[in-house]
Each structure stands twice: as structure tokens, then as C-alpha cells.
Design a protein around this motif. Structure first.
Motif, PDB file in Angstrom:
ATOM      1  N   GLY A  49      22.155  -2.793 -47.757  1.00  8.68           N
ATOM      2  CA  GLY A  49      23.318  -3.367 -47.082  1.00  8.68           C
ATOM      3  C   GLY A  49      24.628  -2.916 -47.705  1.00  8.68           C
ATOM      4  O   GLY A  49      25.601  -2.622 -46.999  1.00  8.68           O
ATOM      5  N   GLY A  53      27.498   0.789 -45.226  1.00 11.21           N
ATOM      6  CA  GLY A  53      28.822   0.900 -44.615  1.00 11.21           C
ATOM      7  C   GLY A  53      29.264   2.338 -44.396  1.00 11.21           C
ATOM      8  O   GLY A  53      29.244   3.147 -45.308  1.00 11.21           O
ATOM      9  N   GLY A  54      29.603   2.673 -43.146  1.00  8.93           N
ATOM     10  CA  GLY A  54      30.084   4.004 -42.816  1.00  8.93           C
ATOM     11  C   GLY A  54      28.996   5.057 -42.683  1.00  8.93           C
ATOM     12  O   GLY A  54      29.291   6.241 -42.570  1.00  8.93           O
ATOM     13  N   THR A  55      27.738   4.645 -42.723  1.00  3.74           N
ATOM     14  CA  THR A  55      26.635   5.595 -42.598  1.00  3.74           C
ATOM     15  C   THR A  55      25.889   5.351 -41.287  1.00  3.74           C
ATOM     16  O   THR A  55      26.170   4.387 -40.568  1.00  3.74           O
ATOM     17  N   GLU A  58      24.372   1.789 -40.782  1.00  4.16           N
ATOM     18  CA  GLU A  58      25.218   0.600 -40.700  1.00  4.16           C
ATOM     19  C   GLU A  58      24.837  -0.208 -39.461  1.00  4.16           C
ATOM     20  O   GLU A  58      24.758   0.317 -38.357  1.00  4.16           O
ATOM     21  N   GLY A  59      24.549  -1.489 -39.661  1.00  3.50           N
ATOM     22  CA  GLY A  59      24.182  -2.368 -38.556  1.00  3.50           C
ATOM     23  C   GLY A  59      22.733  -2.271 -38.114  1.00  3.50           C
ATOM     24  O   GLY A  59      22.314  -2.978 -37.195  1.00  3.50           O
TER      25      GLY A  59
END
Length: 115
Positions: A49, A53-55, A58-59
Motif C-alpha cells: 500500500g 502510489g503512482g504505480t 495503485e487502487g
């Protein structure tokens, strides 16, 4: 916390696959982390997690399967289920066990969206 470096390696595997297979985003990532692997599943999930972010992950829905451990008892020559390293054989009480299942850490499945 070695789970952070493991999460970084998992992310590299997925990003390499994204470049090679030309997908933009991962919607679901399934991992298999055996109970005898020495990997803290909660710590690994947290580390993924943090790095996501930004990869492309993400999500993503991150699913972690935790197969149980099995070992060959060298005293009675039988397979036995074990929950953790250092347990005795459930059949004969022997301590000379060689893990044969539940030690893995694998990327099992990557569900993606096209670029």
C-alpha cells in the motif's frame, strides 16, 4: 522489516510485466504467501500500500492466499501438517522436519486493464 523489500520486488515484477505486456493498470493482484515463508502478511499488505502510489497497482484489490505448511518427518518418513517452523511431527513427535509446502512467496495472478 524485510516485507518492504519484498513488496518492492513484487512491484518490480508487476511493472516489468506491464511494460512487456503493455497494460496500464492492475485491478487485482493475487499473491501466495505460505505460512512457513517467514513473511508477515499484514506487513506485506501495508508495504504494498505504501509503495503503490503512482504505480500501476495503485487502487488494485490485493488478495493474499496463505497455504498451510506441510513437512516431511525424517523420523517416521511421513508428511505432516505444521502451522509454524519448530513444531514437532503431529504423528510421531519427532523434531527432524523438512518443510515441503507453505514456504512460497509468489505472484499468482494479475488482472489488468488495457492501456
Amino acid at each position: 522489516m524485510h516485507e518492504l523489500s519484498l513488496a518492492g520486488s513484487i512491484l518490480r515484477i508487476v511493472e516489468d510485466a506491464a511494460r512487456r505486456e503493455r497494460f496500464a493498470r492492475v485491478t487485482r493482484l493475487t499473491l501466495r504467501v505460505g505460512r512457513l515463508s517467514g513473511v508477515g502478511v499484514d506487513a506485506l499488505r501495508f508495504a504494498l500500500g505504501v509503495l503503490a502510489g503512482g504505480t500501476c497497482i495503485e487502487g488494485a484489490d490485493i488478495r493474499i492466499e496463505e497455504p498451510p505448511g506441510r513437512a516431511l518427518c525424517l523420523d517416521c518418513d511421513r508428511l505432516t501438517a505444521i502451522e509454524a517452523r519448530g513444531e514437532p511431527c503431529a504423528r510421531c513427535g519427532g523434531w527432524r522436519l523438512r518443510p515441503v509446502e507453505g514456504t512460497e512467496l509468489r505472484v499468482v495472478d494479475i488482472l489488468v486493464e488495457d492501456a
